[in-house]
Design a protein around this motif. Structure first.
Motif, PDB file in Angstrom:
ATOM      1  N   GLU A   1      23.864  24.109 -23.699  1.00 30.33           N
ATOM      2  CA  GLU A   1      23.015  25.313 -23.666  1.00 30.33           C
ATOM      3  C   GLU A   1      21.617  25.059 -24.213  1.00 30.33           C
ATOM      4  O   GLU A   1      20.775  25.943 -24.170  1.00 30.33           O
ATOM      5  CB  GLU A   1      23.676  26.428 -24.479  1.00 30.33           C
ATOM      6  CG  GLU A   1      25.023  26.843 -23.928  1.00 30.33           C
ATOM      7  CD  GLU A   1      25.827  27.710 -24.886  1.00 30.33           C
ATOM      8  OE1 GLU A   1      26.771  28.374 -24.435  1.00 30.33           O
ATOM      9  OE2 GLU A   1      25.522  27.699 -26.109  1.00 30.33           O
ATOM     10  N   ARG A   2      21.380  23.854 -24.710  1.00 28.58           N
ATOM     11  CA  ARG A   2      20.097  23.560 -25.340  1.00 28.58           C
ATOM     12  C   ARG A   2      19.058  23.142 -24.305  1.00 28.58           C
ATOM     13  O   ARG A   2      19.383  22.820 -23.168  1.00 28.58           O
ATOM     14  CB  ARG A   2      20.275  22.466 -26.390  1.00 28.58           C
ATOM     15  CG  ARG A   2      21.212  22.869 -27.528  1.00 28.58           C
ATOM     16  CD  ARG A   2      21.546  21.691 -28.415  1.00 28.58           C
ATOM     17  NE  ARG A   2      22.638  22.041 -29.336  1.00 28.58           N
ATOM     18  CZ  ARG A   2      23.348  21.151 -29.992  1.00 28.58           C
ATOM     19  NH1 ARG A   2      23.102  19.859 -29.865  1.00 28.58           N
ATOM     20  NH2 ARG A   2      24.331  21.546 -30.805  1.00 28.58           N
TER      21      ARG A   2
ATOM     22  N   SER B   1      28.395  30.589 -24.944  1.00 27.25           N
ATOM     23  CA  SER B   1      28.789  30.864 -26.323  1.00 27.25           C
ATOM     24  C   SER B   1      28.205  32.201 -26.763  1.00 27.25           C
ATOM     25  O   SER B   1      27.251  32.711 -26.165  1.00 27.25           O
ATOM     26  CB  SER B   1      28.286  29.756 -27.249  1.00 27.25           C
ATOM     27  OG  SER B   1      26.863  29.786 -27.339  1.00 27.25           O
TER      28      SER B   1
ATOM     29  N   TYR C   1      19.348  29.509 -33.172  1.00 25.14           N
ATOM     30  CA  TYR C   1      20.671  29.923 -32.712  1.00 25.14           C
ATOM     31  C   TYR C   1      21.539  28.667 -32.627  1.00 25.14           C
ATOM     32  O   TYR C   1      21.056  27.590 -32.247  1.00 25.14           O
ATOM     33  CB  TYR C   1      20.595  30.597 -31.335  1.00 25.14           C
ATOM     34  CG  TYR C   1      19.840  31.914 -31.351  1.00 25.14           C
ATOM     35  CD1 TYR C   1      20.517  33.129 -31.379  1.00 25.14           C
ATOM     36  CD2 TYR C   1      18.442  31.929 -31.354  1.00 25.14           C
ATOM     37  CE1 TYR C   1      19.820  34.333 -31.409  1.00 25.14           C
ATOM     38  CE2 TYR C   1      17.738  33.127 -31.397  1.00 25.14           C
ATOM     39  CZ  TYR C   1      18.435  34.320 -31.424  1.00 25.14           C
ATOM     40  OH  TYR C   1      17.736  35.509 -31.463  1.00 25.14           O
ATOM     41  N   ARG C   2      22.814  28.784 -32.943  1.00 28.52           N
ATOM     42  CA  ARG C   2      23.719  27.631 -32.938  1.00 28.52           C
ATOM     43  C   ARG C   2      24.256  27.418 -31.521  1.00 28.52           C
ATOM     44  O   ARG C   2      25.406  27.752 -31.207  1.00 28.52           O
ATOM     45  CB  ARG C   2      24.852  27.840 -33.942  1.00 28.52           C
ATOM     46  CG  ARG C   2      24.377  27.959 -35.383  1.00 28.52           C
ATOM     47  CD  ARG C   2      25.551  28.004 -36.365  1.00 28.52           C
ATOM     48  NE  ARG C   2      26.465  29.099 -36.070  1.00 28.52           N
ATOM     49  CZ  ARG C   2      26.303  30.351 -36.471  1.00 28.52           C
ATOM     50  NH1 ARG C   2      25.222  30.684 -37.164  1.00 28.52           N
ATOM     51  NH2 ARG C   2      27.195  31.273 -36.178  1.00 28.52           N
ATOM     52  N   LEU C   3      23.410  26.852 -30.678  1.00 24.23           N
ATOM     53  CA  LEU C   3      23.762  26.663 -29.273  1.00 24.23           C
ATOM     54  C   LEU C   3      24.638  25.431 -29.090  1.00 24.23           C
ATOM     55  O   LEU C   3      24.520  24.440 -29.837  1.00 24.23           O
ATOM     56  CB  LEU C   3      22.495  26.511 -28.431  1.00 24.23           C
ATOM     57  CG  LEU C   3      21.495  27.677 -28.488  1.00 24.23           C
ATOM     58  CD1 LEU C   3      20.257  27.354 -27.662  1.00 24.23           C
ATOM     59  CD2 LEU C   3      22.140  28.975 -28.005  1.00 24.23           C
ATOM     60  N   GLU C   4      25.500  25.490 -28.100  1.00 23.02           N
ATOM     61  CA  GLU C   4      26.302  24.325 -27.754  1.00 23.02           C
ATOM     62  C   GLU C   4      25.447  23.321 -26.979  1.00 23.02           C
ATOM     63  O   GLU C   4      24.380  23.654 -26.468  1.00 23.02           O
ATOM     64  CB  GLU C   4      27.525  24.764 -26.944  1.00 23.02           C
ATOM     65  CG  GLU C   4      28.463  25.668 -27.745  1.00 23.02           C
ATOM     66  CD  GLU C   4      29.690  26.096 -26.961  1.00 23.02           C
ATOM     67  OE1 GLU C   4      29.794  25.720 -25.767  1.00 23.02           O
ATOM     68  OE2 GLU C   4      30.533  26.811 -27.536  1.00 23.02           O
ATOM     69  N   ARG C   5      25.947  22.094 -26.887  1.00 20.61           N
ATOM     70  CA  ARG C   5      25.146  21.012 -26.312  1.00 20.61           C
ATOM     71  C   ARG C   5      24.605  21.372 -24.923  1.00 20.61           C
ATOM     72  O   ARG C   5      23.436  21.160 -24.619  1.00 20.61           O
ATOM     73  CB  ARG C   5      25.990  19.736 -26.236  1.00 20.61           C
ATOM     74  CG  ARG C   5      25.208  18.520 -25.719  1.00 20.61           C
ATOM     75  CD  ARG C   5      26.133  17.313 -25.607  1.00 20.61           C
ATOM     76  NE  ARG C   5      26.693  16.959 -26.889  1.00 20.61           N
ATOM     77  CZ  ARG C   5      26.100  16.144 -27.771  1.00 20.61           C
ATOM     78  NH1 ARG C   5      24.904  15.646 -27.494  1.00 20.61           N
ATOM     79  NH2 ARG C   5      26.681  15.864 -28.913  1.00 20.61           N
TER      80      ARG C   5
ATOM     81  N   GLN D   1      26.462  32.678 -29.351  1.00 23.88           N
ATOM     82  CA  GLN D   1      25.089  32.444 -29.795  1.00 23.88           C
ATOM     83  C   GLN D   1      24.119  32.402 -28.624  1.00 23.88           C
ATOM     84  O   GLN D   1      22.999  32.912 -28.708  1.00 23.88           O
ATOM     85  CB  GLN D   1      25.013  31.142 -30.592  1.00 23.88           C
ATOM     86  CG  GLN D   1      25.671  31.228 -31.952  1.00 23.88           C
ATOM     87  CD  GLN D   1      24.899  32.124 -32.903  1.00 23.88           C
ATOM     88  OE1 GLN D   1      23.772  31.833 -33.274  1.00 23.88           O
ATOM     89  NE2 GLN D   1      25.499  33.238 -33.306  1.00 23.88           N
ATOM     90  N   ALA D   2      24.527  31.813 -27.511  1.00 24.84           N
ATOM     91  CA  ALA D   2      23.670  31.790 -26.320  1.00 24.84           C
ATOM     92  C   ALA D   2      23.494  33.203 -25.778  1.00 24.84           C
ATOM     93  O   ALA D   2      22.388  33.579 -25.337  1.00 24.84           O
ATOM     94  CB  ALA D   2      24.268  30.881 -25.261  1.00 24.84           C
TER      95      ALA D   2
ATOM     96  N   ASN E   1      14.318  23.621 -30.970  1.00 23.67           N
ATOM     97  CA  ASN E   1      15.602  24.247 -31.280  1.00 23.67           C
ATOM     98  C   ASN E   1      15.369  25.663 -31.781  1.00 23.67           C
ATOM     99  O   ASN E   1      14.882  25.850 -32.904  1.00 23.67           O
ATOM    100  CB  ASN E   1      16.352  23.448 -32.346  1.00 23.67           C
ATOM    101  CG  ASN E   1      16.870  22.136 -31.812  1.00 23.67           C
ATOM    102  OD1 ASN E   1      17.474  22.091 -30.742  1.00 23.67           O
ATOM    103  ND2 ASN E   1      16.639  21.058 -32.554  1.00 23.67           N
TER     104      ASN E   1
END
Length: 551
Positions: A151-152, A192, A145-149, A194-195, A142
């Motif tokens: 985008e991980r 997002s 960055y606060r990635l969405e599901r 963050q992405a 991880n």
């Protein structure tokens, strides 16, 4: 429009073609014109050549500085003579047909230029967290960055490429829709914030994901990500290419005028009159009482946007509002490079890295392991070189601020390789002390070596020399260009070939190409001017079918 008084001119020369700008597109244009056989030329140029004793066009190449090369700027650093550093353009792709053809024609040696370490040991340092390239392959990794599901578990390059590929088919069907879309806007519509920030930080380029035309950004990135793409560098430096072009141009009877900066362009009947300022070098070109004046039947301006904007605004082409609009349809991109030479390859001994690049969100942004010397006793030269910083966008202003203090850097005696002397002036590129100390502090932080006070008290990894280049300075304005949102790049690029329909004036260069930022793009526009406007046939050596007369 009132013409200047030329009565006091020291000299007036007549040329069939005057090429202004000694970068790669100008040197290539001059080379091709001088080597073209008379019978191959279009009717107007053929008539001009027939009036010359040697049956060749009289071609002049004019350069404002004291070197040929433009934004190709290669330097050999003391202690590391076998691999020049590249303060400007540094590489080409195996898909670049024109560059590869010239490299093969001139038998220029080249080498692979890897972006990645084969063992994925190169570093990332983002938002205060260290990790390596190998971590992107771990599904459990991880990044900070606060990635969405959705985008991980994917690398930043994969995230970017997926967006680009999703829009490729639609772009081919509806190109006009994408011209009015900024690439940044497109990415944020798909990802997002963050992405997006992860992609910007981890790819190393601010400008690549900025708001330039999505219609041009998508094919640009598809070409960069093409399967089988390989980067290469010339062993003697990329500047060798324009220098070799100009050398062969001169040997074939072409005329080169250095330290001639174009001041203005005027009409004189069917001819164009060029007025040049002259001087002792790039920073000392000065207006003179008796200007150097040349008349030419055809003029090729091989110049970037900023250099055109610096011309006298009474130059006749500025009478056209469309010309001014087309000139500003491209956006100069800020670019800055720093190279540092070391007695030992400390990145190998501390991190096991030997090649590729590491990336950070610190202002150094990208660090390439340019030369990793061999420290094995008796094995060779241990002296080593980093491209310590390759940065663009906002980071450029950070480093430019440190160049204002010209305090000379004094390296500790223990970091000097035996027998290496530092020149007083290395083509004006030697970096000052504040820049070098800040650079080394950030490199320590990037590599997780601990940060000491910014007073030079680092571990024994200080460089013995560093050089830099800020491409925002005049007359360049930037390291490369991107098409502005809303620009119809195909139509504008075609118009810029001959911006004033009834005048023998032509423009070429990387700025208005479809491969911006690449030497291939500069050569592409030169070929378009030569073949579509001046009616010079395509070169026979493209594709290996032959070589020009006298080459």
């Amino acid at each position: 429009m009132r013409l200047p008084d030329f009565a006091a001119a020291e000299q007036i020369h007549d040329f069939d073609v005057a090429v202004v700008g000694g970068g790669v597109s100008g040197a290539y244009t001059a080379f091709r014109l001088r080597h073209a056989a008379t019978e191959e030329l279009g009717p107007k140029l053929r008539a001009r050549a027939a009036q010359r004793p040697d049956g060749k066009l009289r071609v002049g190449l004019f350069e404002s500085s004291d070197r040929i090369g433009g934004r190709l700027f290669s330097l050999t650093l003391p202690g590391v003579s076998d691999t020049p550093v590249e303060l400007g353009g540094m590489r080409f792709l195996n898909s670049h047909q024109r560059v590869m053809a010239l490299v093969n024609l001139f038998q220029l040696a080249y080498r692979p230029l890897p972006v990645e370490d084969p063992l994925a040991r190169h570093m990332y340092y983002l938002r205060g967290q260290h990790f390596t390239a190998a971590d992107w392959a771990d599904p459990a990794f991880n990044p900070p960055y606060r990635l969405e599901r959705g985008e991980r578990a994917r690398s930043p390059g994969s995230l970017l490429h997926e967006v680009v590929l999703r829009h490729r088919a639609a772009l081919e069907r509806y190109p006009e829709r994408y011209r009015d879309v900024g690439f940044w806007n497109l990415l944020l519509a798909e990802l997002s914030d963050q992405a997006y920030r992860l992609i910007r930080d981890a790819t190393g380029y601010d400008s690549l994901v900025s708001n330039w035309s999505a219609a041009d950004a998508i094919p640009y990135l598809i070409a960069d990500f093409a399967p089988g793409s390989m980067y290469f560098a010339l062993r003697k430096g990329f500047e060798e290419l324009p220098r070799e072009l100009s050398r062969r141009f001169s040997a074939a009877g072409g005329e080169i005028r250095m330290r001639h900066r174009l001041h203005r362009v005027d009409r004189e009947g069917e001819l164009l009159r060029l007025t040049f300022d002259v001087g002792e070098g790039t920073d000392n070109v000065r207006r003179v009482d008796a200007p150097v004046v040349c008349r030419a039947h055809h003029v090729v301006l091989a110049m970037p946007r900023r250099a055109l904007e610096l011309l006298h605004q009474d130059s006749f082409m500025f009478d056209s509002p469309r010309f001014e609009s087309d000139v500003t349809a491209v956006l100069p991109q800020a670019g800055f490079k720093i190279f540092a030479a070391y007695r030992r390859p400390w990145w190998k001994t501390t991190r096991g890295i030997t090649a590729g690049r590491s990336i950070t969100d610190l202002p150094v942004r990208q660090c390439y392991y340019w030369v990793t010397g061999d420290e094995t006793p008796g094995a060779g030269n241990p002296n080593s070189v980093l491209m310590a910083s390759y940065n663009d966008g906002a980071s450029v202003a950070f480093w430019a601020g440190l160049t204002r203090n010209a305090e000379r850097y004094q390296a500790p005696p223990e970091v000097f390789p035996p027998g290496v002397a530092i020149p007083e002036d290395l083509r004006g590129a030697i970096a000052p002390a504040p820049l070098i100390l800040e650079m080394q502090s950030q490199l320590c932080e990037l590599h997780g070596l601990g940060v000491r006070a910014r007073d030079g008290t680092f571990p024994a990894i200080l460089p013995y020399l560093a050089v830099f280049q800020d491409w925002t300075r005049d007359p360049f304005g930037g390291g490369w260009h991107f098409w502005k949102v809303g620009a119809d790049s195909k139509r504008i690029a075609r118009r810029m070939q001959r911006p004033v329909a009834d005048a023998p004036l032509y423009v070429c260069g990387e700025a208005w190409s479809h491969q911006q930022g690449w030497v291939e793009g500069a050569l592409e526009t030169a070929d378009a001017v030569l073949e579509q406007e001046l009616l010079v046939p395509p070169p026979t050596w493209i594709g290996g079918r032959g070589r020009p007369n006298g080459a």
